[in-house]
Write a protein that holds these residues in place. Structure first.
Motif, short mmCIF file in Angstrom:
data_model
loop_
_atom_site.label_atom_id
_atom_site.label_comp_id
_atom_site.label_asym_id
_atom_site.label_seq_id
_atom_site.Cartn_x
_atom_site.Cartn_y
_atom_site.Cartn_z
N ALA A 50 0.85 -1.19 0.00
CA ALA A 50 0.00 0.00 0.00
C ALA A 50 0.88 1.24 0.00
N THR A 51 0.32 2.34 -0.47
CA THR A 51 1.03 3.61 -0.55
C THR A 51 0.10 4.71 -0.06
N LEU A 52 0.68 5.71 0.58
CA LEU A 52 -0.07 6.88 1.01
C LEU A 52 0.11 8.01 -0.01
N PHE A 53 -0.98 8.70 -0.31
CA PHE A 53 -0.97 9.80 -1.26
C PHE A 53 -1.56 11.05 -0.61
N LEU A 54 -0.99 12.20 -0.93
CA LEU A 54 -1.53 13.49 -0.49
C LEU A 54 -2.33 14.09 -1.63
N THR A 55 -3.46 14.70 -1.28
CA THR A 55 -4.28 15.33 -2.31
C THR A 55 -5.09 16.47 -1.71
N ASP A 56 -5.41 17.44 -2.56
CA ASP A 56 -6.43 18.42 -2.21
C ASP A 56 -7.78 17.73 -2.39
N MET A 57 -8.75 18.09 -1.56
CA MET A 57 -10.05 17.42 -1.63
C MET A 57 -10.93 17.93 -2.76
N ASN A 58 -10.59 19.08 -3.34
CA ASN A 58 -11.44 19.64 -4.40
C ASN A 58 -11.02 19.15 -5.79
N GLN A 59 -10.32 18.01 -5.85
CA GLN A 59 -9.86 17.47 -7.12
C GLN A 59 -10.99 16.77 -7.88
N GLU B 253 7.57 6.78 0.85
CA GLU B 253 7.99 5.93 -0.25
C GLU B 253 6.81 5.11 -0.79
N VAL B 254 6.89 4.81 -2.07
CA VAL B 254 5.92 3.90 -2.66
C VAL B 254 6.01 2.55 -1.94
N ASP B 255 4.87 1.95 -1.67
CA ASP B 255 4.73 0.67 -0.96
C ASP B 255 5.03 0.78 0.53
N GLY B 256 5.16 1.99 1.04
CA GLY B 256 5.43 2.16 2.47
C GLY B 256 4.20 2.48 3.29
N GLY B 257 3.02 2.35 2.69
CA GLY B 257 1.79 2.81 3.33
C GLY B 257 1.47 2.13 4.65
N PHE B 258 1.59 0.81 4.71
CA PHE B 258 1.27 0.11 5.94
C PHE B 258 2.26 0.50 7.05
N ARG B 259 3.52 0.66 6.68
CA ARG B 259 4.53 1.04 7.67
C ARG B 259 4.27 2.46 8.20
N TYR B 260 3.95 3.38 7.30
CA TYR B 260 3.69 4.75 7.74
C TYR B 260 2.40 4.85 8.55
N ALA B 261 1.43 4.00 8.22
CA ALA B 261 0.20 4.01 9.00
C ALA B 261 0.48 3.68 10.46
N GLN B 262 1.47 2.82 10.70
CA GLN B 262 1.85 2.48 12.07
C GLN B 262 2.48 3.68 12.78
N VAL B 263 3.18 4.53 12.03
CA VAL B 263 3.75 5.75 12.60
C VAL B 263 2.65 6.63 13.16
N ARG B 264 1.53 6.66 12.46
CA ARG B 264 0.39 7.46 12.89
C ARG B 264 -0.43 6.78 13.96
N LEU B 265 -0.54 5.44 13.87
CA LEU B 265 -1.54 4.70 14.63
C LEU B 265 -1.32 4.72 16.14
N ALA B 266 -0.14 4.33 16.60
CA ALA B 266 0.08 4.21 18.05
C ALA B 266 -0.13 5.55 18.77
N PRO B 267 0.49 6.65 18.30
CA PRO B 267 0.23 7.92 18.98
C PRO B 267 -1.23 8.38 18.86
N ALA B 268 -1.87 8.11 17.72
CA ALA B 268 -3.25 8.55 17.54
C ALA B 268 -4.20 7.80 18.46
N ARG B 269 -3.97 6.49 18.64
CA ARG B 269 -4.77 5.75 19.62
C ARG B 269 -4.67 6.42 20.98
N LEU B 270 -3.45 6.80 21.34
CA LEU B 270 -3.21 7.32 22.68
C LEU B 270 -3.80 8.71 22.86
N THR B 271 -3.70 9.57 21.86
CA THR B 271 -4.26 10.92 22.01
C THR B 271 -5.79 10.87 22.11
N HIS B 272 -6.42 9.88 21.45
CA HIS B 272 -7.85 9.68 21.67
C HIS B 272 -8.11 9.42 23.17
#
Length: 390
Positions: free
Chosen positions: A184-193, A231-250
């Motif tokens: 998986a890969t993460l992409f940035l986009t404007d929402m009005n596309q 990086e391309v194909d780094g989506g699952f790994r980057y999601a983990q960067v977000r996940l643990a702290p985000a769980r905790l801030t909730h």
């Protein structure tokens, strides 16, 4: 583990408590609060007041106007902000923006930070994280990710359907998770596309997050290659960067709300009389308040321990999973008891307790329902036992 609070932490806690009490709580009856969260003009008004108080995005580095707080310090400030459900919105530490800011700061390149992180940190824009899918797609099991991204020259073409996307309605930008081959890969986009359509905003049990939770259709969305986050194909790994702290801030934010509900219920029990004495003197009520205090203290310690683990540089995946499971269920018990103690008053909108109850009930599902966290914890236990010498 050192429980000592730093002077900065204590100062920000006191300032946040005063800001929530004197500025934010009076907005809780504002007519701009709808079933799908506060309107954007109300959000911007609150953000301006937090900025004037020096409390906007306190978790971020100083270059983005924050106080560069570590996770333990964030826990103190975020709990104080959560005393009103509007507090995290005012201070720009609400999901999904807070988690997206963390991810962008860790992964985005300088150009992406200037384009997306800087206005988001300033509270000028809102964002969304497009991962969860309907129709048997990714949810608690990200391996079911059905949205695809296919390379076409110097662009990527994305197709898929997402749902329960918090804040999508009115968001300026988004992070999209899409399958690229076997990864998986993460992409940035404007929402009005062209290619991004908000089909509808779902009616949900909670009502505190700007924009609510939407169904989003992505059809032939073309993004240039420089819109890949990391990086391309780094989506699952980057999601983990977000996940643990985000769980905790909730956990941090909803701890503050549960404490607010407890304070309201305790004050009511102190002054409301039945059968010749205050409710608090009846064991059926007093014991519930005692259990509240025990659950709040347990939850606080789970939060602070996990924050400490993250501050040591560990991923904290297992610790954050246990914290999300334990804290969400403990805080729900607190909110449920508060409704019960207030009786008929507890199911009305005359106090914030009814909304807090609804919000924390939803918290037990997002960022992984309790059952998934129990499954993950048990699976890790099995793995560890199998590795242990016999």
């Amino acid at each position: 583990m050192d429980f000592t609070r730093t002077p900065l932490e204590l100062e920000l806690e006191a300032r946040t408590q005063a800001f929530i009490r004197d500025v934010v709580i009076p907005y809780e009856k504002d007519p701009r609060l709808g079933h799908h969260g506060p309107s954007d003009d109300l959000r911007l008004e609150l953000v301006a007041k937090a900025k004037a108080a020096g409390l906007l995005a306190p978790h971020l580095p100083k270059e983005y106007g924050g106080h560069d707080l570590n996770h333990r310090q964030q826990a103190t400030v975020f709990r104080a902000a959560g005393y009103s459900v509007l507090g995290p919105i005012a201070m720009n530490i609400m999901a999904p923006d807070e988690g997206n800011m963390h991810l962008l700061h860790k992964v985005a390149n300088p150009e992406q930070k200037a384009r997306y992180l800087k206005p988001l940190a300033a509270g000028e824009t809102r964002s969304a994280f497009l991962m969860t899918e309907p129709d048997g797609g990714a949810g608690s099991d990200p391996a079911l990710l059905a949205t695809t991204a296919v390379q076409s020259g110097n662009h990527w073409v994305i197709n898929g359907r997402k749902w329960l996307i918090t804040g999508a309605d009115g968001a300026d930008a988004a992070i999209i998770m899409a399958r690229t081959g076997s990864s998986a890969t993460l992409f940035l986009t404007d929402m009005n596309q062209p290619g991004i359509t908000i089909e509808r905003v779902l009616d949900t049990i909670d009502s505190s997050m700007p924009g609510g939770h939407a169904v989003v259709n992505i059809q032939d969305l073309r993004l240039p290659a420089d819109q890949v986050l990391g990086e391309v194909d780094g989506g699952f790994r980057y999601a983990q960067v977000r996940l643990a702290p985000a769980r905790l801030t909730h956990c941090m934010r909803w701890w503050g709300s549960a404490k607010r509900a407890h304070d309201i219920a305790a004050n009511y029990a102190l002054h409301r009389k039945a059968f010749g004495k205050p409710l608090i003197e009846h064991e059926g009520v007093g014991f519930q308040l005692a259990d509240n205090l025990a659950d709040l203290q347990m939850a606080l310690l789970m939060i602070d321990h996990t924050a400490w683990v993250l501050d040591q540089g560990a991923r904290g995946t297992a610790e954050s999973s246990m914290a999300k499971l334990t804290v969400s269920e403990a805080l729900f018990r607190v909110a449920d008891r508060c409704v019960q103690i207030l009786g008929g008053l507890g199911v009305t909108g005359d106090t914030p307790v009814e909304q807090i109850f609804r919000e924390i009930r939803a918290f037990r599902i997002y960022d992984g329902p309790s059952e998934v966290h129990r499954f993950s914890i048990a699976r890790n236990l099995q793995r560890d036992l199998q590795k242990a010498p016999h």
